[in-house]
Design a protein around this motif. Structure first.
Motif, PDB file in Angstrom:
ATOM      1  N   LEU A 114       0.831  -1.203   0.000  1.00 54.71           N
ATOM      2  CA  LEU A 114       0.000   0.000   0.000  1.00 54.71           C
ATOM      3  C   LEU A 114       0.865   1.252   0.000  1.00 54.71           C
ATOM      4  O   LEU A 114       0.383   2.344  -0.278  1.00 54.71           O
ATOM      5  CB  LEU A 114      -0.919   0.010   1.220  1.00 54.71           C
ATOM      6  CG  LEU A 114      -1.941  -1.123   1.244  1.00 54.71           C
ATOM      7  CD1 LEU A 114      -2.688  -1.148   2.566  1.00 54.71           C
ATOM      8  CD2 LEU A 114      -2.908  -1.006   0.081  1.00 54.71           C
ATOM      9  N   PHE A 157      -7.749  -4.188   8.563  1.00 51.29           N
ATOM     10  CA  PHE A 157      -7.559  -2.762   8.800  1.00 51.29           C
ATOM     11  C   PHE A 157      -8.269  -2.305  10.061  1.00 51.29           C
ATOM     12  O   PHE A 157      -9.269  -2.886  10.470  1.00 51.29           O
ATOM     13  CB  PHE A 157      -8.095  -1.951   7.620  1.00 51.29           C
ATOM     14  CG  PHE A 157      -7.455  -2.268   6.305  1.00 51.29           C
ATOM     15  CD1 PHE A 157      -6.343  -1.566   5.876  1.00 51.29           C
ATOM     16  CD2 PHE A 157      -7.949  -3.275   5.485  1.00 51.29           C
ATOM     17  CE1 PHE A 157      -5.747  -1.845   4.667  1.00 51.29           C
ATOM     18  CE2 PHE A 157      -7.361  -3.561   4.270  1.00 51.29           C
ATOM     19  CZ  PHE A 157      -6.248  -2.844   3.861  1.00 51.29           C
ATOM     20  N   ASN A 161     -12.958  -1.570   6.473  1.00 47.93           N
ATOM     21  CA  ASN A 161     -12.949  -1.441   5.013  1.00 47.93           C
ATOM     22  C   ASN A 161     -13.692  -2.558   4.295  1.00 47.93           C
ATOM     23  O   ASN A 161     -13.263  -3.030   3.248  1.00 47.93           O
ATOM     24  CB  ASN A 161     -11.510  -1.380   4.476  1.00 47.93           C
ATOM     25  CG  ASN A 161     -10.795  -0.129   4.929  1.00 47.93           C
ATOM     26  OD1 ASN A 161     -11.431   0.812   5.389  1.00 47.93           O
ATOM     27  ND2 ASN A 161      -9.494  -0.120   4.803  1.00 47.93           N
ATOM     28  N   ARG A 223     -12.798 -12.233   5.729  1.00 43.54           N
ATOM     29  CA  ARG A 223     -12.515 -11.903   4.332  1.00 43.54           C
ATOM     30  C   ARG A 223     -11.026 -12.057   4.030  1.00 43.54           C
ATOM     31  O   ARG A 223     -10.648 -12.584   2.986  1.00 43.54           O
ATOM     32  CB  ARG A 223     -12.964 -10.472   4.027  1.00 43.54           C
ATOM     33  CG  ARG A 223     -12.713 -10.066   2.599  1.00 43.54           C
ATOM     34  CD  ARG A 223     -13.247  -8.686   2.294  1.00 43.54           C
ATOM     35  NE  ARG A 223     -12.478  -7.644   2.968  1.00 43.54           N
ATOM     36  CZ  ARG A 223     -12.676  -6.337   2.763  1.00 43.54           C
ATOM     37  NH1 ARG A 223     -13.634  -5.940   1.939  1.00 43.54           N
ATOM     38  NH2 ARG A 223     -11.952  -5.455   3.408  1.00 43.54           N
TER      39      ARG A 223
ATOM     40  N   LYS B 116     -10.558   6.034   0.683  1.00 39.80           N
ATOM     41  CA  LYS B 116      -9.280   5.423   0.332  1.00 39.80           C
ATOM     42  C   LYS B 116      -9.208   3.971   0.800  1.00 39.80           C
ATOM     43  O   LYS B 116      -8.616   3.120   0.147  1.00 39.80           O
ATOM     44  CB  LYS B 116      -8.169   6.242   1.000  1.00 39.80           C
ATOM     45  CG  LYS B 116      -6.887   6.289   0.244  1.00 39.80           C
ATOM     46  CD  LYS B 116      -5.976   7.373   0.840  1.00 39.80           C
ATOM     47  CE  LYS B 116      -4.688   6.813   1.372  1.00 39.80           C
ATOM     48  NZ  LYS B 116      -4.473   6.839   2.801  1.00 39.80           N
ATOM     49  N   GLY B 117      -9.832   3.717   1.940  1.00 40.20           N
ATOM     50  CA  GLY B 117      -9.801   2.368   2.495  1.00 40.20           C
ATOM     51  C   GLY B 117     -10.393   1.324   1.563  1.00 40.20           C
ATOM     52  O   GLY B 117     -10.008   0.153   1.611  1.00 40.20           O
ATOM     53  N   GLN B 118     -11.317   1.744   0.710  1.00 35.87           N
ATOM     54  CA  GLN B 118     -11.905   0.798  -0.246  1.00 35.87           C
ATOM     55  C   GLN B 118     -10.864   0.354  -1.262  1.00 35.87           C
ATOM     56  O   GLN B 118     -10.783  -0.815  -1.617  1.00 35.87           O
ATOM     57  CB  GLN B 118     -13.111   1.435  -0.942  1.00 35.87           C
ATOM     58  CG  GLN B 118     -14.282   1.697  -0.016  1.00 35.87           C
ATOM     59  CD  GLN B 118     -14.899   0.407   0.479  1.00 35.87           C
ATOM     60  OE1 GLN B 118     -15.255  -0.467  -0.306  1.00 35.87           O
ATOM     61  NE2 GLN B 118     -14.992   0.266   1.785  1.00 35.87           N
ATOM     62  N   GLU B 120      -7.713   0.373  -0.746  1.00 32.15           N
ATOM     63  CA  GLU B 120      -6.696  -0.408  -0.044  1.00 32.15           C
ATOM     64  C   GLU B 120      -7.177  -1.829   0.210  1.00 32.15           C
ATOM     65  O   GLU B 120      -6.410  -2.778   0.112  1.00 32.15           O
ATOM     66  CB  GLU B 120      -6.318   0.298   1.258  1.00 32.15           C
ATOM     67  CG  GLU B 120      -5.692   1.653   0.967  1.00 32.15           C
ATOM     68  CD  GLU B 120      -5.177   2.370   2.200  1.00 32.15           C
ATOM     69  OE1 GLU B 120      -5.555   1.969   3.322  1.00 32.15           O
ATOM     70  OE2 GLU B 120      -4.398   3.322   2.016  1.00 32.15           O
ATOM     71  N   ALA B 121      -8.462  -1.956   0.526  1.00 31.05           N
ATOM     72  CA  ALA B 121      -9.006  -3.295   0.714  1.00 31.05           C
ATOM     73  C   ALA B 121      -8.899  -4.090  -0.593  1.00 31.05           C
ATOM     74  O   ALA B 121      -8.618  -5.282  -0.582  1.00 31.05           O
ATOM     75  CB  ALA B 121     -10.454  -3.223   1.177  1.00 31.05           C
TER      76      ALA B 121
END
Ligand SMILES: Nc1ncnc2c1ncn2[C@@H]1O[C@H](COP(=O)(O)OP(=O)(O)OP(=O)(O)O)[C@@H](O)[C@H]1O
Ligand SMILES: [Mg+2]
Lengths: 317, 217
Positions: A114, A157, A161, A223, B116-118, B120-121
């Motif tokens: 990331l 996270f 998310n 997940r 942003k987390g979407q 990153e996931a």
């Protein structure tokens, strides 16, 4: 030098995986013979056969080690990691602690690709994450290499998310179907197994917005596990939760750590949890390791003043 | 000047006929605007900087020039280069392209709004690029902008009379024609206004409904 010469095949067995590596399009019809991506029927370690998806949702066997070699990471002029070196053994569970801004999250994000690596090497098993071999030389990794390497790594996270446009089941099957090339049925079976594991079997058709924070985080854990990673990264996964929900998620993670052979990197401020879950604790400050050792030692009799100060501050809060 | 009910009744069919064209042009143009706008947005996200800037300036240019010159260009200038199209088609295409530069901005904002987390996931799950867009980002982005896109339908409807500049037999054009035959303009032009209000109100109600439905997750 990779951190692991351990058992069996090259750790994680990257490269030995057929199906769906190209970064595009759907995997061509998921073949039934597909021993493909995961559930590699390999020696012991792998605890199940055939219909394993549901039966044993937790990855076992051949987790790769991790090694940072002179890793430098900057954000603009801010050098966050300065020639950081450390090693995590295959299947080892390590907790990263340290004051805010010490670079813990950055380390995990580098491993999940990331953030971009500036300098140095990151090994996962006997391969470098950010570099690949080209004509005997080490060159920056391309998308395909990253895609292959990422298959070994999963991350949970702080903010869960989850995909809000999908129900719980779809959140869990999206990756296995689109990336690992599982058939829908296989993926659904695996998802059900994992939901039972995290205690949310009855929420399969719910939407993330209908779940509590704790439940969402459990789904997020499921997940990540559905992709059968060998390395699991946990970044303060309970710190966005209401206090009464923290314990449940921690218990779950403890069970998962106990029952799987995952290599685990965990960032947490919860000392008891860190003690339970980890083999070793790394204390960071300013992008460097200040001190490391077994949890009892670090939390019980830390030798560095900075560690003592930090622990004091955490306890006070 | 008195309102002539008899005359109003007589011209109504003509006006409704015009309204039909107005609605057709608006809806067809809207479909083009929705699709093409998304295409612009996605093209602007390709890795090539030069290409992205080119797309940016093209859309900027189209957005900042008025609709009527654009209609003239498509209808009168293109034929000189051997591209001849009927006036309704030209109107629909121009309206669609013109508004696609607006919907492109709407999509862009919607995509930027996806946390942003979407993304990153998606990376953490190793999803291929196509799936990231189709399964995660676009569904969330589009859902967010549905109300705004709905408002553009109404805006396009209100701009559609400009098509009379290239002789599309839309509502205002029909009114003008019946008016100039009898030299009585009060009724046809007033009725045009009323018809626009009726259709706009109905569409607004529908858009509000969409808004309520998609306002929150
Ligand atoms: N995207 C970014 N852009 C600029 N600077 C960043 C970015 N991400 C992190 N940093 C900086 O890098 C440093 C390390 O951040 P990091 O998030 O790794 O710390 P941390 O140890 O996880 O802290 P915390 O305990 O608060 O989560 C900080 O100084 C932070 O300001
Ligand atoms: Mg952090």
């Amino acid at each position: 030098m990779p951190p692991t010469e351990s058992d069996e095949v090259g750790p994680g067995g990257v490269g030995g995986r057929p199906s769906s590596e190209s970064t595009d399009t759907e995997p061509e019809s998921p073949t039934p013979k597909d021993s493909g991506d995961d559930a590699v029927p390999k020696g012991e370690g792998v605890s199940t056969e055939k219909g394993d998806a549901a039966a044993a949702p937790l990855p076992r066997g051949e987790a790769p080690g991790i090694r940072f070699e002179k890793v430098i990471k900057r954000f603009g002029h801010n050098v966050v990691l300065r020639e950081l070196d450390f090693t995590v053994g295959p299947g080892e569970r390590v907790t990263l602690i340290g004051p805010s801004g010490s670079g813990k999250t950055t380390i995990l994000r580098l491993l999940m690709t990331l953030e971009k690596l500036d300098e140095g090497l990151i090994w996962i098993g006997d391969e470098t994450l950010w570099h690949m071999e080209r004509g005997g030389k080490r060159v920056p990794a391309n998308q395909k290499h990253l895609h292959e390497m990422r298959k070994q790594v999963g991350m949970v996270f702080q903010q869960f998310n989850l995909f809000p446009n999908m129900n719980v089941l779809r959140n869990l099957t999206e990756g296995p179907v689109r990336v690992l090339g599982l058939s829908r049925d296989e993926a659904v079976e695996r998802a059900k197994g994992l939901l039972d594991l995290v205690g949310l079997g009855d929420k399969i058709d719910s939407h993330p917005s209908q779940l509590s924070g704790g439940q969402q985080q459990r789904v997020a854990i499921a997940r990540a596990l559905a992709m059968q990673p060998r390395v699991l990264l946990l970044d303060e996964v309970t710190s966005a939760l209401d206090p009464e929900l923290v314990v449940g998620v921690q218990d779950l993670l403890r069970d998962i750590a106990r029952q799987s052979d995952l290599t685990l990197l965990c960032v947490t401020h919860e000392m008891t949890f860190a003690k339970d879950i980890s083999d070793r604790v790394l204390m960071f400050d300013g992008g460097q390791i200040v001190e490391e050792g077994p949890p009892d030692q670090i939390f019980g009799e830390p030798s560095e003043q900075r560690t003592r100060d930090f622990l004091q501050a955490v306890l006070a809060s | 000047m008195d309102w002539d009910w008899q005359y109003s009744g007589d011209i109504l069919p003509d006006l409704l006929d015009g309204l039909r064209y107005t609605v057709i042009a608006t809806l067809a143009g809207y479909v083009i605007a929705l699709v093409l706008g998304l295409v612009w947005t996605l093209l602007r996200r390709t890795p090539s900087r030069v290409f992205n800037q080119a797309i940016r300036w093209i859309t900027e240019f189209i957005r900042s020039t008025p609709l009527i010159p654009q209609l003239y260009f498509v209808f009168f200038v293109l034929p000189a280069w051997g591209i001849t199209i009927g006036s309704l088609t030209a109107g629909i295409i121009t309206l669609g392209i013109h508004y696609s530069t607006y919907t492109a901005e709407v999509y862009r904002a919607g995509i930027a709004d996806v946390p942003k987390g979407q993304w990153e996931a998606c990376t953490a799950l190793n999803l291929p690029r196509s799936r990231v867009w189709l399964d995660v980002i676009l569904p969330q982005a589009i859902r967010r902008v549905i109300p705004t896109l709905g408002n553009y339908l109404i805006a396009m409807f209100k701009d559609s009379p400009m098509l009379l500049a290239i002789n599309v037999a839309e509502l205002l054009f029909s009114a003008y024609q019946v008016g100039s035959k009898s030299l009585q303009f009060l009724e046809p032009i007033t009725m045009v206004g009323l018809l626009f209000v009726v259709v706009s109100v109905i569409s607004s109600i529908l858009v509000r409904r969409l808004e309520r439905r998609y306002a929150t997750n």
